[in-house]
Write a protein that holds these residues in place. Sequence first.
Motif, PDB file in Angstrom:
ATOM      1  N   HIS A   1       0.943  -1.291   0.046  1.00  0.00           N
ATOM      2  CA  HIS A   1      -0.255   0.045  -0.001  1.00  0.00           C
ATOM      3  C   HIS A   1       0.826   1.338   0.163  1.00  0.00           C
ATOM      4  O   HIS A   1       1.815   1.367   0.610  1.00  0.00           O
ATOM      5  CB  HIS A   1      -1.133   0.127   1.314  1.00  0.00           C
ATOM      6  N   GLN A   2       0.306   2.001  -0.661  1.00  0.00           N
ATOM      7  CA  GLN A   2       1.038   3.563  -0.763  1.00  0.00           C
ATOM      8  C   GLN A   2       0.028   4.486  -0.723  1.00  0.00           C
ATOM      9  O   GLN A   2      -1.133   4.820  -1.183  1.00  0.00           O
ATOM     10  CB  GLN A   2       1.875   3.626  -1.964  1.00  0.00           C
ATOM     11  N   LEU A   3       0.170   5.419   0.339  1.00  0.00           N
ATOM     12  CA  LEU A   3      -0.705   6.540   0.690  1.00  0.00           C
ATOM     13  C   LEU A   3      -0.495   7.801  -0.063  1.00  0.00           C
ATOM     14  O   LEU A   3       0.649   8.490   0.244  1.00  0.00           O
ATOM     15  CB  LEU A   3      -0.724   6.885   2.398  1.00  0.00           C
ATOM     16  N   GLN A   4      -1.451   8.150  -0.802  1.00  0.00           N
ATOM     17  CA  GLN A   4      -1.440   9.276  -1.500  1.00  0.00           C
ATOM     18  C   GLN A   4      -2.589  10.166  -1.120  1.00  0.00           C
ATOM     19  O   GLN A   4      -3.810   9.662  -0.753  1.00  0.00           O
ATOM     20  CB  GLN A   4      -1.603   9.067  -2.934  1.00  0.00           C
ATOM     21  N   TYR A   5      -2.645  11.343  -1.179  1.00  0.00           N
ATOM     22  CA  TYR A   5      -3.605  12.369  -0.813  1.00  0.00           C
ATOM     23  C   TYR A   5      -3.592  13.674  -1.408  1.00  0.00           C
ATOM     24  O   TYR A   5      -2.561  14.121  -1.887  1.00  0.00           O
ATOM     25  CB  TYR A   5      -3.681  12.388   0.630  1.00  0.00           C
ATOM     26  N   ILE A   6      -4.959  14.277  -1.592  1.00  0.00           N
ATOM     27  CA  ILE A   6      -4.880  15.744  -2.174  1.00  0.00           C
ATOM     28  C   ILE A   6      -5.859  16.577  -1.117  1.00  0.00           C
ATOM     29  O   ILE A   6      -7.019  15.904  -0.850  1.00  0.00           O
ATOM     30  CB  ILE A   6      -5.595  15.726  -3.612  1.00  0.00           C
ATOM     31  N   TYR A   7      -5.666  17.461  -0.705  1.00  0.00           N
ATOM     32  CA  TYR A   7      -6.465  18.513   0.067  1.00  0.00           C
ATOM     33  C   TYR A   7      -7.611  18.986  -0.662  1.00  0.00           C
ATOM     34  O   TYR A   7      -7.177  19.523  -2.032  1.00  0.00           O
ATOM     35  CB  TYR A   7      -5.897  19.290   0.789  1.00  0.00           C
ATOM     36  N   LEU A   8      -8.806  19.013  -0.370  1.00  0.00           N
ATOM     37  CA  LEU A   8      -9.997  19.887  -0.955  1.00  0.00           C
ATOM     38  C   LEU A   8      -9.626  21.112  -0.869  1.00  0.00           C
ATOM     39  O   LEU A   8      -9.432  21.689   0.511  1.00  0.00           O
ATOM     40  CB  LEU A   8     -11.292  19.346  -0.754  1.00  0.00           C
TER      41      LEU A   8
ATOM     42  N   LYS B   1      -6.801   4.999   7.554  1.00  0.00           N
ATOM     43  CA  LYS B   1      -5.923   5.317   6.274  1.00  0.00           C
ATOM     44  C   LYS B   1      -6.106   4.004   5.526  1.00  0.00           C
ATOM     45  O   LYS B   1      -5.164   3.443   5.014  1.00  0.00           O
ATOM     46  CB  LYS B   1      -4.140   5.178   6.653  1.00  0.00           C
ATOM     47  N   GLY B   2      -7.376   3.798   5.268  1.00  0.00           N
ATOM     48  CA  GLY B   2      -8.040   2.582   4.536  1.00  0.00           C
ATOM     49  C   GLY B   2      -7.994   1.332   5.251  1.00  0.00           C
ATOM     50  O   GLY B   2      -7.050   1.091   6.390  1.00  0.00           O
TER      51      GLY B   2
ATOM     52  N   ILE C   1     -11.653  -1.177   2.070  1.00  0.00           N
ATOM     53  CA  ILE C   1     -11.708   0.486   1.392  1.00  0.00           C
ATOM     54  C   ILE C   1     -10.328   0.855   1.160  1.00  0.00           C
ATOM     55  O   ILE C   1      -9.425   0.854   2.053  1.00  0.00           O
ATOM     56  CB  ILE C   1     -12.305   1.332   2.395  1.00  0.00           C
ATOM     57  N   GLU C   2      -9.843   1.173  -0.148  1.00  0.00           N
ATOM     58  CA  GLU C   2      -8.837   1.766  -0.573  1.00  0.00           C
ATOM     59  C   GLU C   2      -8.656   3.170  -0.610  1.00  0.00           C
ATOM     60  O   GLU C   2      -7.551   3.710  -0.477  1.00  0.00           O
ATOM     61  CB  GLU C   2      -8.106   1.092  -1.924  1.00  0.00           C
ATOM     62  N   ARG C   3      -9.845   3.585  -0.971  1.00  0.00           N
ATOM     63  CA  ARG C   3      -9.940   5.218  -1.269  1.00  0.00           C
ATOM     64  C   ARG C   3     -11.014   5.684  -0.361  1.00  0.00           C
ATOM     65  O   ARG C   3     -11.939   5.049   0.124  1.00  0.00           O
ATOM     66  CB  ARG C   3     -10.451   5.154  -2.916  1.00  0.00           C
ATOM     67  N   PHE C   4     -10.917   6.939   0.220  1.00  0.00           N
ATOM     68  CA  PHE C   4     -11.603   7.369   1.277  1.00  0.00           C
ATOM     69  C   PHE C   4     -11.444   8.848   1.253  1.00  0.00           C
ATOM     70  O   PHE C   4     -10.456   9.529   0.762  1.00  0.00           O
ATOM     71  CB  PHE C   4     -11.242   6.744   2.533  1.00  0.00           C
TER      72      PHE C   4
ATOM     73  N   ARG D   1      -4.067   2.702  -2.805  1.00  0.00           N
ATOM     74  CA  ARG D   1      -3.941   1.690  -4.157  1.00  0.00           C
ATOM     75  C   ARG D   1      -2.670   2.576  -4.781  1.00  0.00           C
ATOM     76  O   ARG D   1      -2.539   3.478  -5.028  1.00  0.00           O
ATOM     77  CB  ARG D   1      -5.038   1.973  -4.798  1.00  0.00           C
ATOM     78  N   PRO D   2      -1.621   1.800  -5.187  1.00  0.00           N
ATOM     79  CA  PRO D   2      -0.490   2.378  -5.676  1.00  0.00           C
ATOM     80  C   PRO D   2      -0.797   3.053  -6.978  1.00  0.00           C
ATOM     81  O   PRO D   2      -1.617   2.470  -8.009  1.00  0.00           O
ATOM     82  CB  PRO D   2       0.160   1.147  -6.029  1.00  0.00           C
ATOM     83  N   LYS D   3      -0.041   4.086  -7.205  1.00  0.00           N
ATOM     84  CA  LYS D   3      -0.205   5.033  -8.360  1.00  0.00           C
ATOM     85  C   LYS D   3      -1.490   5.161  -8.630  1.00  0.00           C
ATOM     86  O   LYS D   3      -1.955   5.081  -9.813  1.00  0.00           O
ATOM     87  CB  LYS D   3       0.511   4.174  -9.766  1.00  0.00           C
ATOM     88  N   ASP D   4      -2.384   5.988  -7.872  1.00  0.00           N
ATOM     89  CA  ASP D   4      -3.570   6.071  -7.878  1.00  0.00           C
ATOM     90  C   ASP D   4      -3.718   7.983  -7.972  1.00  0.00           C
ATOM     91  O   ASP D   4      -4.743   8.289  -7.733  1.00  0.00           O
ATOM     92  CB  ASP D   4      -4.300   5.867  -6.712  1.00  0.00           C
ATOM     93  N   SER D   5      -2.540   8.388  -8.430  1.00  0.00           N
ATOM     94  CA  SER D   5      -2.682  10.052  -8.342  1.00  0.00           C
ATOM     95  C   SER D   5      -3.617  10.694  -9.135  1.00  0.00           C
ATOM     96  O   SER D   5      -4.374  11.486  -9.009  1.00  0.00           O
ATOM     97  CB  SER D   5      -1.370  10.588  -8.374  1.00  0.00           C
TER      98      SER D   5
END
Length: 733
Positions: free
Chosen positions: A248-255, A358-359, A396-399, A415-419
């Motif tokens: 697993h790789q944690l990626q995120y974007i602020y709204l 975190k998932g 859950i992988e996306r949240f 989920r890896p490479k989910d940017s």
Amino acid sequence: MSILLIDSYDSFSSSFRRLLEKATECSVITIKNDTYHIPEDSKVLDQLLQNVMAVAIGPGPGSPLKSEDIGVIPYVLTKKDLPILGVCLGFQCLCLENGCKMKYLDHPVHGQTAGIQITSRKEPLFDGIPRKFRAVRYHSIHIIQNSDSTPSTQSPEIIPLAYCYDEDKEVLMAARHICYPHFGVQYHPESICSEFGLELVRNFWNIAQKFRKRDELRREDLYKFGIGSVTLEKRNIQTDYDSQLTNHQLQYIYLNKSIHEPTVICEAVSPNFLLLNSCANPGEWSFIGLPEEGVSEVLTHSIYEPNVVKISKWRQTGQKSLKLETQTTVWSFMSKYMGRHKTNFDVQDEFVAGCPFKGGLIGFISYEESLSLITDIHKNTLETNKSEPDIKLCFIERFIAINRKSGRTVIASIRPKDSKWLETNAKLIEKYIDARKDRTEKKDFKEISKGMKMRKPDKAEYIRNFASCQRFLHSGDSYELCLTTTTKLEIPAETKLWDIYLEMIQHNPSPYSVFFDFGDSQLLSTSPERFLSWNRDKCQMRPIKGTVSKRDTKSYRCACEKLLIPKEMGENLMIVDLIRHDLSSLLENVKVKQLMKVEEYQTVYQLVSVIEGKLKDSNCHGIDVLKSTLPPGSMTGAPKKRSVEILEKLELYKRRGIYSGVCGYWSVDDIADWSVVIRSLFGYNREESGDKTLYCGAGGAITVLSNAESEWQEMNDKLDSVVRIFERGLGMS
């Protein structure tokens, strides 16, 4: 050196064992009172008794006159040279064995503190303890030393050591044998509100050591006595959790905008979401799980097929049945499943690092699934069927995570490479929010509720069950029984559950609100009660016992006056002591961080306690604690095993279903938060066409201080906190 504890299936035994360990600094071996059977097992039991320094006989439900309630205790009490300390049921057995009599109290005392007065300052058992102190009582039976009213007929074998006074009547609280090292107390020294419990046990241990110095104890392997599998000793029950095979790789974007309303975001991603909505204090985080249709795994389990776990994909009907291997349970399966996903993320962003989810798994565990952990439940049902899931969890992988205090929101994926997915969906959500101005557009609920039918509990039936509860409480079979009822609602087929949920949280916002629609099962919760949360260091439980409606209570001060009374505090204390037992079966250093504090919620005031235990260095995980503490003690009563067996009969073996179970999440970094499913609506999809059926459970703790009319009103207050939204335009049946 070792001490033997005989447990009579009480819900306080682990706390008593911890007290023995702390006071003696020795190992405590625990057996059930029916581990051995006399006379066939007398030889092996004799060997065990010869190899311990002393015996402690713990409390338990039932009567000292019933062989099925006391097992080997009378046989152990024939060992005159063996130091013995009896507590409650153990004390009663000791006294009856030596010529005393028993009676039932006119007014049983469960979960109440009382003043204890020692008869003599020269008794070694009470060395260093004040002449007067306070301790907690849990008993319906009391011991009398004389067979009739004349003092001359007192038992010559038993010496009274302490009394308390009920309406100026002496009630024996402690005694010893006139010459043998047999001691007993009627009160509970292990209770959180009992004074000088540690000193009492330490004094007994000093007496035992002096007495047994003349005996040369043989050191033999205790496991040959057949006790290894039945002890209450600390154990790691889910050993498959530490595999850590994930990528697993944690990626995120602020709204871009803050103070996002979770329900608006849910509408933006509908229908593929699972909502954990902390929309009131003390909740801080809301999470929206974003399962992907045909991809995200869903785990399903039923008590009717205990050796099968079904794996399906979100929103797909097909599923794969996995037959569990021998000695494997659904709990060890879940532990191994999450072990494969276990991840410790190195997150530099302070806000994201502090996000507790975190998932991982999101879903519910039913009351019946919990019940099957402690008793052989009856699986016949009346209003439900075997197709209804008892465990439903989606990975859950996306949240999306929303913090109520700061108003900051992130969309994330492990989920890896989910940017690319993150960027696309962040824009779509922000566009939707802008169009709605971050507000949910509610429909006219008077129109929505037209055509609904509701069947509320029958008062006469409730009063009969209340009377039955009182009989069991007065006989000593239970100290507290959480009697529940079920309200059935028939909803027109076109009604959207989401519209109902929006109305629920407007009228009753809560810290542990959820909206789950798994297709075959639905849960709409406005629960105020945390059951269990954990991180890698500690776990916490927040039981609620004691509730008053704000409609009848105009201020916090008034609520305190209504809740800080013996009845309400006794209910809460019993569950606190029960939870201390549950946690102590696995954890060291269990602490009560908050005892019986009145907390304010949107529609009610409630009496809340907080109990914590350290996981670090305990050689177990949070999932071990979850399994060991279910079902929630606040929904059963105490002692737990005997109480749930009584309640099954009184509730006519109807399934409580999701109600009284737990719901929440278990994150891949081993942080979890589970709430008790109360103040909720739940339902299951059926094959038949027509109206949808929803259920609402409600109940309350019955004690000997309870009043039938008051309990009926309290149960209705809890029920109305959910169903009063349907009052207008509602057809009654």
